[in-house]
Design a protein around this motif. Structure first.
Motif, PDB file in Angstrom:
ATOM      1  N   LEU A  72      17.419  61.207 -12.430  1.00 32.15           N
ATOM      2  CA  LEU A  72      18.154  62.671 -13.008  1.00 32.15           C
ATOM      3  C   LEU A  72      18.973  61.843 -13.614  1.00 32.15           C
ATOM      4  N   ASP A  73      20.338  61.248 -12.684  1.00 27.79           N
ATOM      5  CA  ASP A  73      21.326  60.033 -14.136  1.00 27.79           C
ATOM      6  C   ASP A  73      21.147  59.153 -14.879  1.00 27.79           C
ATOM      7  N   GLU A  74      19.703  58.859 -14.426  1.00 31.41           N
ATOM      8  CA  GLU A  74      18.358  57.966 -15.840  1.00 31.41           C
ATOM      9  C   GLU A  74      18.591  58.741 -16.821  1.00 31.41           C
ATOM     10  N   LEU A  75      18.645  59.867 -16.496  1.00 29.36           N
ATOM     11  CA  LEU A  75      17.951  61.462 -18.030  1.00 29.36           C
ATOM     12  C   LEU A  75      19.216  61.114 -18.411  1.00 29.36           C
ATOM     13  N   VAL A  76      19.896  61.357 -17.552  1.00 33.01           N
ATOM     14  CA  VAL A  76      21.393  61.881 -18.447  1.00 33.01           C
ATOM     15  C   VAL A  76      21.890  61.030 -19.063  1.00 33.01           C
ATOM     16  N   ASP A  77      22.318  59.263 -18.456  1.00 27.08           N
ATOM     17  CA  ASP A  77      22.476  58.953 -19.237  1.00 27.08           C
ATOM     18  C   ASP A  77      21.820  58.530 -20.587  1.00 27.08           C
ATOM     19  N   VAL A  78      20.242  58.279 -20.613  1.00 28.90           N
ATOM     20  CA  VAL A  78      19.947  58.332 -21.947  1.00 28.90           C
ATOM     21  C   VAL A  78      19.885  59.464 -22.899  1.00 28.90           C
ATOM     22  N   GLY A  79      20.791  61.011 -22.396  1.00 29.62           N
ATOM     23  CA  GLY A  79      20.847  62.023 -23.062  1.00 29.62           C
ATOM     24  C   GLY A  79      18.819  62.653 -23.188  1.00 29.62           C
ATOM     25  N   LEU A  80      18.276  62.982 -22.305  1.00 30.59           N
ATOM     26  CA  LEU A  80      17.068  63.288 -22.426  1.00 30.59           C
ATOM     27  C   LEU A  80      17.465  64.902 -21.344  1.00 30.59           C
TER      28      LEU A  80
END
Length: 129
Positions: A72-80
């Motif tokens: 989830l953090d990865e997806l949030v970090d890239v704006g998805l």
């Protein structure tokens, strides 16, 4: 050709509109993020089923909580995906939930899902008849 023009072409800046909101690196980061199966499944669940808490996603996708939060953090970090907070808790007492951003929904529906749809179409058209 000036050195700055060569550098821009080398880094793919000529691929983007002149006043692009995002850089090529940001677009590629999004593509890399969705290339992971767990992150793809998380984004797909958020697009299909709407906003969900981490607990709901964990249960629906059968992913360990610590692994889910990493993705989830990865997806949030890239704006998805975005992490939103409610003013009042939901029925389970949770304030935080996740939802797909318009970029996340677009990348999913116009990217990977479109390729999958084309494969199904080709199988129907050219498959065993």
């Amino acid at each position: 050709m000036a050195e700055s023009e060569r550098a821009a072409r080398r880094f793919g800046e000529d691929l983007l509109p002149e006043h692009s909101v995002l850089s090529l690196e940001e677009y590629l980061d999004m593509q890399r993020a969705i290339g992971n199966e767990t992150r793809f499944r998380v984004l797909n669940a958020l697009v299909e089923d709407g906003p969900q808490s981490a607990s709901e996603l964990r249960d629906a996708l059968d992913v360990r909580s610590n692994a889910l939060h990493y993705h989830l953090d990865e997806l949030v970090d890239v704006g998805l995906v975005e992490n939103r907070k409610r003013k009042e808790p939901d029925a389970d007492g949770l304030y935080s939930y996740y939802r797909a951003t318009s970029l996340g929904e677009g990348l999913l529906t116009e990217g990977v899902r479109e390729l999958m749809r084309r494969e199904w179409d080709a199988l129907e058209e050219y498959g065993d008849s």
